[in-house]
Enzyme design. Structure first.
Site, short mmCIF file in Angstrom:
data_model
loop_
_atom_site.label_atom_id
_atom_site.label_comp_id
_atom_site.label_asym_id
_atom_site.label_seq_id
_atom_site.Cartn_x
_atom_site.Cartn_y
_atom_site.Cartn_z
CG HIS A 20 -1.86 1.26 1.32
ND1 HIS A 20 -2.46 1.86 2.33
CD2 HIS A 20 -2.70 1.65 0.21
CE1 HIS A 20 -3.11 2.62 2.29
NE2 HIS A 20 -3.31 2.53 0.86
CG ASP A 28 8.03 10.90 -22.01
OD1 ASP A 28 9.30 10.46 -21.46
OD2 ASP A 28 7.49 11.80 -21.78
CG ASN A 122 6.80 11.03 -18.31
OD1 ASN A 122 7.37 10.22 -18.76
ND2 ASN A 122 7.06 12.19 -18.31
#
Length: 131
Positions: A20, A28, A122
């Site tokens: 978690h 990219d 991204n």
């Protein structure tokens, strides 16, 4: 052989190891990858595989609590930003400066490099829980 989900063994291992709030990055081909962060390089040529294709496969196999993007994507790559928002409906979205984004990548468990060659494609995916 696996029948569904992520077939890439490196990505599958990283996803299985996430706890978690751990993070992974889908990037990219131009995003700098910090020293010490696991690099999973999928890029074979410009545009292949695409950022959105990789994001879809990973998102289908991961509990995502939050998504972090560079705020510059809103203006400089509105189409990708819209696609991300459509693909990832449930998680909370956070926008930070590109410099802050790059600083956050230093804490990622892995960065998956795609062949994407569009600006600011991204995303940082923050692991959620399945219960």
């Amino acid at each position: 052989m696996k029948k569904h989900g992520v077939l890439n063994s490196e990505i599958a291992a990283v996803l299985a190891s996430l706890g978690h709030t751990d993070t992974i990055v889908i990037a990219d081909c131009g995003l700098p990858i910090p020293d010490g962060v696991k690099r999973i390089d999928l890029a074979v040529e410009i545009g292949k595989p695409s950022f959105l294709d990789v994001l879809q496969v990973v998102a289908d196999d991961m509990a995502i609590e939050k998504v972090t993007l560079a705020e510059e994507v809103i203006i400089n790559n509105a189409e990708v930003n819209k696609e991300i928002e459509q693909k990832l409906i449930e998680p909370a979205f956070e926008y930070v400066s590109h410099e802050q984004f790059k600083a956050h990548t230093k804490k990622a468990k892995a960065i998956i490099r795609t062949g994407e060659a569009t600006p600011y494609a991204n995303v940082i995916l923050h692991a959620g829980v399945i219960f």
